[in-house]
Design a protein around this motif. Structure first.
Motif, PDB file in Angstrom:
ATOM      1  N   LEU A 281      60.700  -6.293   1.263  1.00  0.00           N
ATOM      2  CA  LEU A 281      61.352  -7.606   1.156  1.00  0.00           C
ATOM      3  C   LEU A 281      62.863  -7.499   1.033  1.00  0.00           C
ATOM      4  O   LEU A 281      63.594  -8.359   1.486  1.00  0.00           O
ATOM      5  CB  LEU A 281      60.792  -8.376  -0.060  1.00  0.00           C
ATOM      6  N   ILE A 282      63.346  -6.430   0.395  1.00  0.00           N
ATOM      7  CA  ILE A 282      64.792  -6.313   0.193  1.00  0.00           C
ATOM      8  C   ILE A 282      65.471  -5.970   1.527  1.00  0.00           C
ATOM      9  O   ILE A 282      64.807  -5.540   2.466  1.00  0.00           O
ATOM     10  CB  ILE A 282      65.115  -5.199  -0.825  1.00  0.00           C
ATOM     11  N   LEU A 283      66.806  -6.183   1.563  1.00  0.00           N
ATOM     12  CA  LEU A 283      67.569  -5.810   2.774  1.00  0.00           C
ATOM     13  C   LEU A 283      68.643  -4.821   2.379  1.00  0.00           C
ATOM     14  O   LEU A 283      69.405  -5.098   1.444  1.00  0.00           O
ATOM     15  CB  LEU A 283      68.170  -7.066   3.409  1.00  0.00           C
ATOM     16  N   PRO A 284      68.795  -3.711   3.082  1.00  0.00           N
ATOM     17  CA  PRO A 284      67.900  -3.242   4.152  1.00  0.00           C
ATOM     18  C   PRO A 284      66.531  -2.853   3.594  1.00  0.00           C
ATOM     19  O   PRO A 284      66.424  -2.335   2.478  1.00  0.00           O
ATOM     20  CB  PRO A 284      68.626  -2.022   4.718  1.00  0.00           C
ATOM     21  N   ARG A 285      65.493  -3.104   4.395  1.00  0.00           N
ATOM     22  CA  ARG A 285      64.144  -2.727   3.983  1.00  0.00           C
ATOM     23  C   ARG A 285      64.090  -1.221   3.773  1.00  0.00           C
ATOM     24  O   ARG A 285      64.743  -0.461   4.471  1.00  0.00           O
ATOM     25  CB  ARG A 285      63.147  -3.187   5.038  1.00  0.00           C
ATOM     26  N   LEU A 286      63.264  -0.809   2.811  1.00  0.00           N
ATOM     27  CA  LEU A 286      63.290   0.574   2.311  1.00  0.00           C
ATOM     28  C   LEU A 286      62.348   1.500   3.087  1.00  0.00           C
ATOM     29  O   LEU A 286      61.142   1.253   3.156  1.00  0.00           O
ATOM     30  CB  LEU A 286      62.892   0.567   0.819  1.00  0.00           C
ATOM     31  N   THR A 287      62.931   2.561   3.589  1.00  0.00           N
ATOM     32  CA  THR A 287      62.119   3.670   4.123  1.00  0.00           C
ATOM     33  C   THR A 287      61.465   4.388   2.951  1.00  0.00           C
ATOM     34  O   THR A 287      62.109   4.591   1.913  1.00  0.00           O
ATOM     35  CB  THR A 287      63.014   4.639   4.915  1.00  0.00           C
ATOM     36  N   THR A 288      60.202   4.748   3.132  1.00  0.00           N
ATOM     37  CA  THR A 288      59.487   5.333   1.991  1.00  0.00           C
ATOM     38  C   THR A 288      58.316   6.174   2.467  1.00  0.00           C
ATOM     39  O   THR A 288      57.989   6.212   3.654  1.00  0.00           O
ATOM     40  CB  THR A 288      59.005   4.203   1.054  1.00  0.00           C
ATOM     41  N   ILE A 289      57.680   6.804   1.504  1.00  0.00           N
ATOM     42  CA  ILE A 289      56.397   7.484   1.737  1.00  0.00           C
ATOM     43  C   ILE A 289      55.329   6.581   1.119  1.00  0.00           C
ATOM     44  O   ILE A 289      55.395   6.252  -0.073  1.00  0.00           O
ATOM     45  CB  ILE A 289      56.358   8.868   1.063  1.00  0.00           C
ATOM     46  N   ALA A 290      54.405   6.145   1.959  1.00  0.00           N
ATOM     47  CA  ALA A 290      53.377   5.213   1.481  1.00  0.00           C
ATOM     48  C   ALA A 290      52.232   5.970   0.804  1.00  0.00           C
ATOM     49  O   ALA A 290      51.668   6.915   1.362  1.00  0.00           O
ATOM     50  CB  ALA A 290      52.835   4.403   2.652  1.00  0.00           C
ATOM     51  N   ARG A 327      62.144   2.428   7.779  1.00  0.00           N
ATOM     52  CA  ARG A 327      62.714   1.078   7.833  1.00  0.00           C
ATOM     53  C   ARG A 327      64.226   1.210   7.917  1.00  0.00           C
ATOM     54  O   ARG A 327      64.789   2.317   8.096  1.00  0.00           O
ATOM     55  CB  ARG A 327      62.276   0.275   6.599  1.00  0.00           C
ATOM     56  N   GLU A 328      64.922   0.077   7.737  1.00  0.00           N
ATOM     57  CA  GLU A 328      66.368   0.049   8.038  1.00  0.00           C
ATOM     58  C   GLU A 328      67.221   0.792   7.016  1.00  0.00           C
ATOM     59  O   GLU A 328      68.411   0.980   7.221  1.00  0.00           O
ATOM     60  CB  GLU A 328      66.861  -1.404   8.120  1.00  0.00           C
ATOM     61  N   SER A 329      66.670   1.226   5.876  1.00  0.00           N
ATOM     62  CA  SER A 329      67.539   1.895   4.870  1.00  0.00           C
ATOM     63  C   SER A 329      67.883   3.326   5.284  1.00  0.00           C
ATOM     64  O   SER A 329      68.702   3.979   4.652  1.00  0.00           O
ATOM     65  CB  SER A 329      66.820   1.928   3.518  1.00  0.00           C
ATOM     66  N   THR A 330      67.233   3.804   6.382  1.00  0.00           N
ATOM     67  CA  THR A 330      67.604   5.121   6.893  1.00  0.00           C
ATOM     68  C   THR A 330      68.036   5.075   8.360  1.00  0.00           C
ATOM     69  O   THR A 330      68.761   5.958   8.822  1.00  0.00           O
ATOM     70  CB  THR A 330      66.395   6.086   6.793  1.00  0.00           C
ATOM     71  N   ARG A 331      67.534   4.095   9.065  1.00  0.00           N
ATOM     72  CA  ARG A 331      67.930   4.049  10.477  1.00  0.00           C
ATOM     73  C   ARG A 331      67.916   2.597  10.938  1.00  0.00           C
ATOM     74  O   ARG A 331      66.893   1.925  10.844  1.00  0.00           O
ATOM     75  CB  ARG A 331      66.979   4.871  11.347  1.00  0.00           C
ATOM     76  N   LEU A 332      69.094   2.157  11.443  1.00  0.00           N
ATOM     77  CA  LEU A 332      69.162   0.794  11.966  1.00  0.00           C
ATOM     78  C   LEU A 332      68.397   0.736  13.277  1.00  0.00           C
ATOM     79  O   LEU A 332      68.498   1.658  14.086  1.00  0.00           O
ATOM     80  CB  LEU A 332      70.626   0.394  12.191  1.00  0.00           C
TER      81      LEU A 332
END
Ligand code: RIB
Length: 333
Positions: A281-290, A327-332
């Motif tokens: 939900l936050i911007l930039p959306r968070l890249t993560t390990i699910a 997601r966008e927190s590592t790559r636009l």
């Protein structure tokens, strides 16, 4: 108050027949069943759950202890446990240990006094010997989830934390990052320690020297992620990417980057671990390990109820896979 004897008299059957109809514990003819159910309805009979519990030595209540009820990751575990046991007519006693092994022990003692049939435990610490001894002394069927602790008598459900730390770090390396910060969780907890090991192994595999000043201790809470990011940003050569060992700390990093005027991901890429809802939900959306968080809960409940049915079955240790979500927190895009 209507008793089982009143129902039996009204239906012209024995109290044990009423019990068999209500608990489905023996065949009863359809006509007899209908007579009993009609009497139950007419007399507004409600079984005495406590009396049944004492007789059966079961309360159909389970205890669940989590270390931080403010972290959405644990809320999702509770969700998985609750959904599974609801369908099996069990209820849940929930305790929040706040990561404190003394508080965890108080909750376990309370659960035992309330005669829970079993416990799902997300440990507050790696060395909570007193909790394990209490559970063992009272022969409480237990499933350990997420944080591995030496219990020996329980089933354990974990995720592959090392693979997750390795995968996220390799991904950041593949994006061209060579100065990658790592914000750890509590070092004594297996999930954090294993994710940091994965981080180290990925750097080694890529031939990138480990820079100790890029590894900063956090505590899995967002404020520690914020503070650790400030430390990393203040380095003479700040990192171009940061891996936080859980999403809550990664949210803190995003806040610190914003307050430092650093563009994410252009000036610093940020990645977390867990895949909590907030990260979408936050911007930039968070890249993560699910993590398969809901399944961690539902599988824990499934194994616990299986243990109640088959007390002598061999202990199980399950390690569930994790996967990268970019997601966008590592790559636009
Ligand atoms: O976010 C809380 C962390 O603690 C998660 O990564 C989970 O694995 C637990 O260990």
């Amino acid at each position: 108050m209507t008793t089982i004897r009143d129902v039996a008299k009204q239906a012209a059957v024995s109290p044990s027949t009423v019990s068999h109809v209500l608990n489905d514990t023996r065949f009863v003819s359809e006509t007899t069943r209908e007579r009993v159910l009609a009497a139950v309805k007419e007399l507004h009979y409600r079984p005495n759950i406590l009396a049944r519990s004492l007789r059966r030595r079961e309360t159909r209540t389970l205890g669940l202890i989590i270390p931080d009820n403010a972290n959405p990751f644990f809320a999702e575990i509770v969700h998985g446990v609750e959904d599974f046991i609801f369908d099996e007519s069990y209820t849940l006693l929930l305790g929040n240990s706040d990561g404190n092994s003394e508080k965890e022990l108080v909750y376990l003692d309370l659960f035992i006094n309330k005669q829970v049939d079993g416990v799902v435990l997300v440990a507050s610490a790696a060395k909570n010997r007193a909790s394990i001894d209490l559970l063992a002394a009272n022969a409480v069927p237990t499933v350990i989830v997420d944080r591995e602790i030496e219990a020996g008598f329980s089933d354990t459900i974990l995720v592959d934390n090392l693979a997750g730390g390795y995968q996220i770090t390799s991904y950041l390396l593949a994006l061209g990052h060579r100065r990658i910060g790592c914000i750890t969780g509590p070092s004594q907890l297996t999930p954090s320690a294993q994710r940091v090991t994965g981080y180290r192994q990925a750097l080694e595999a890529a031939g990138v020297p480990l820079a100790p000043q890029l590894i900063i201790a956090g505590d899995f809470h967002s404020a520690s992620g914020y503070r650790a990011a400030q430390t990393l940003f203040a380095l003479p050569e700040r990192p171009t990417a940061i891996f936080a060992c859980n999403d809550m700390m990664a949210l803190g990093v995003l806040g610190a980057a914003h307050d430092a005027g650093l563009a994410v991901p252009r000036e610093v890429a940020v990645a977390g671990f867990d895949n909590i809802e907030l990260g979408k939900l936050i911007l930039p959306r968070l890249t993560t390990i699910a993590q398969p968080t809901y399944k961690l809960g539902s599988l824990a409940a499934e194994l616990l109820l299986l243990r109640l049915r088959e007390p002598d079955r061999p202990s199980e240790r399950r390690v569930l896979p994790v996967h990268l979500i970019e997601r966008e927190s590592t790559r636009l895009n």
